[in-house]
Design a protein around this motif. Sequence first.
Motif, mmCIF file in Angstrom:
data_model
loop_
_atom_site.group_PDB
_atom_site.id
_atom_site.type_symbol
_atom_site.label_atom_id
_atom_site.label_comp_id
_atom_site.label_asym_id
_atom_site.label_seq_id
_atom_site.Cartn_x
_atom_site.Cartn_y
_atom_site.Cartn_z
ATOM 1 N N LEU A 95 158.173 -60.657 120.554
ATOM 2 C CA LEU A 95 158.215 -59.220 119.379
ATOM 3 C C LEU A 95 158.504 -58.289 120.328
ATOM 4 O O LEU A 95 158.164 -58.042 121.432
ATOM 5 N N ASP A 96 159.511 -57.263 119.717
ATOM 6 C CA ASP A 96 159.834 -56.077 120.251
ATOM 7 C C ASP A 96 159.738 -54.965 119.113
ATOM 8 O O ASP A 96 160.823 -55.015 118.234
ATOM 9 N N TYR A 97 158.699 -54.198 119.139
ATOM 10 C CA TYR A 97 158.595 -52.912 118.108
ATOM 11 C C TYR A 97 159.345 -51.711 118.402
ATOM 12 O O TYR A 97 158.941 -50.884 117.730
ATOM 13 N N HIS A 98 159.794 -51.692 119.609
ATOM 14 C CA HIS A 98 160.102 -50.505 120.062
ATOM 15 C C HIS A 98 161.315 -49.735 119.236
ATOM 16 O O HIS A 98 161.334 -48.507 119.157
ATOM 17 N N TYR A 99 162.216 -50.483 118.773
ATOM 18 C CA TYR A 99 163.273 -50.007 118.024
ATOM 19 C C TYR A 99 162.997 -49.850 116.367
ATOM 20 O O TYR A 99 163.903 -49.845 115.622
ATOM 21 N N GLY A 100 161.729 -50.278 116.214
ATOM 22 C CA GLY A 100 161.142 -50.194 114.562
ATOM 23 C C GLY A 100 161.815 -51.640 114.089
ATOM 24 O O GLY A 100 161.781 -52.600 114.890
ATOM 25 N N GLY A 101 162.314 -51.724 112.939
ATOM 26 C CA GLY A 101 162.676 -52.958 112.417
ATOM 27 C C GLY A 101 161.740 -53.558 111.684
ATOM 28 O O GLY A 101 160.476 -53.059 111.515
ATOM 29 N N ASP A 102 161.940 -54.826 111.027
ATOM 30 C CA ASP A 102 161.005 -55.509 110.225
ATOM 31 C C ASP A 102 159.972 -56.461 111.052
ATOM 32 O O ASP A 102 160.405 -57.604 111.695
ATOM 33 N N HIS A 127 158.994 -62.493 125.626
ATOM 34 C CA HIS A 127 159.301 -60.889 125.773
ATOM 35 C C HIS A 127 158.483 -60.364 124.676
ATOM 36 O O HIS A 127 158.299 -60.574 123.399
ATOM 37 N N ALA A 128 157.639 -59.251 125.092
ATOM 38 C CA ALA A 128 156.798 -58.364 124.277
ATOM 39 C C ALA A 128 156.915 -57.115 124.720
ATOM 40 O O ALA A 128 156.721 -56.509 125.814
ATOM 41 N N ARG A 129 157.232 -56.125 123.735
ATOM 42 C CA ARG A 129 157.348 -54.658 124.000
ATOM 43 C C ARG A 129 156.868 -53.915 122.756
ATOM 44 O O ARG A 129 157.113 -54.124 121.395
ATOM 45 N N ALA A 133 148.769 -55.521 120.439
ATOM 46 C CA ALA A 133 147.738 -56.044 119.473
ATOM 47 C C ALA A 133 148.552 -57.445 118.774
ATOM 48 O O ALA A 133 147.572 -58.512 118.706
ATOM 49 N N ASP A 134 149.381 -57.405 118.274
ATOM 50 C CA ASP A 134 149.971 -58.847 117.613
ATOM 51 C C ASP A 134 149.911 -59.648 118.771
ATOM 52 O O ASP A 134 149.783 -60.912 118.202
ATOM 53 N N MET A 135 150.626 -59.537 119.930
ATOM 54 C CA MET A 135 150.674 -60.489 120.621
ATOM 55 C C MET A 135 149.306 -61.256 121.286
ATOM 56 O O MET A 135 149.209 -62.285 121.470
ATOM 57 N N LEU A 136 148.452 -60.247 121.175
ATOM 58 C CA LEU A 136 147.091 -60.760 121.721
ATOM 59 C C LEU A 136 146.511 -61.637 120.297
ATOM 60 O O LEU A 136 145.955 -62.832 120.629
ATOM 61 N N LYS A 140 146.105 -65.835 121.081
ATOM 62 C CA LYS A 140 144.687 -66.200 121.026
ATOM 63 C C LYS A 140 144.613 -67.781 120.280
ATOM 64 O O LYS A 140 143.924 -68.466 120.813
ATOM 65 N N ASP A 141 145.458 -67.645 119.327
ATOM 66 C CA ASP A 141 145.251 -69.138 118.572
ATOM 67 C C ASP A 141 146.356 -70.005 119.170
ATOM 68 O O ASP A 141 146.235 -71.184 119.305
ATOM 69 N N ARG A 142 147.715 -69.653 119.649
ATOM 70 C CA ARG A 142 148.639 -70.208 119.871
ATOM 71 C C ARG A 142 148.868 -70.807 121.372
ATOM 72 O O ARG A 142 149.315 -71.852 121.623
#
Length: 254
Positions: A95-102, A127-129, A133-136, A140-142
């Motif tokens: 997940l990479d939320y740095h540049y916005g996007g869906d 890759h996590a940026r 919160a979403d990655m945790l 947690k499940d996966r």
Amino acid sequence: MFSDTHAHLTDEAFKGRIDEVVNAFRAAGVGLVINVGYDLKSSEESALIAQNYDEIYFTAGLHPTDGEPATSAYLSRIRSIATLPKCVGIGEIGLDYHYGGDREEQKKKFLAQLSLAEEARLPVSVHARDCTADMLEIMKDRAEKLPAVVLHCYSMGAEAAKLFVRYGCYFGFGGAITFKNNKQIYEVAKVVPTDRLLTETDCPYMAPVPHRGEVNEPKFVPLAAEKLAELYGTSTEKMSETLLFNAKKVFNIR
Ligand code: NI
């Protein structure tokens, strides 16, 4: 012997000079390199590079922002590349939320590839940026359902690291831990045990001190191992042995 668990030798920066790069990392004592795909083309090329060099293995995957969308056609291509010799994981995914996007689209793509890795019984390179919160929540499940999870270029801080340790994740550290302004790594090192540590370059990016601004290469990975040895109060030799042991365990390499 040193190990680089996240390299991108398919990058333009290495075009026509893979032999030179391999000779240089051999001379630097690097004995294992995991070359990480991020889209179909780089995953396929990584499979070819791995065929030519004993020390190089590879992973196949669709990066959250660089790779193709996770349609069933693209996913089945990744699935088939993952059956090629020396494929040791699925990645680079994440997940990479740095540049916005869906964000929902990214999550769907990430989860689909986690499922693919589960089915294939392969570890993942993540890759996590700007997505802690979403990655945790996802890990947690996966995480426990996967052979192993590597959080590549870990930068989510010590509080999150405590939880990722609990979920069984591994932590990839590279050039960024050698940067003078990286204070976070001291806190992270206090909560991550040595049996969860991996070294990487993420080359051609993130060259370590004193090579900042240069093209990064696997030959520079000893500098990350040296820094980890310092942080954990041990010798570089001992640390590099631990790091290689961990890398072989995670990627199931004998
Ligand atoms: Ni990468």
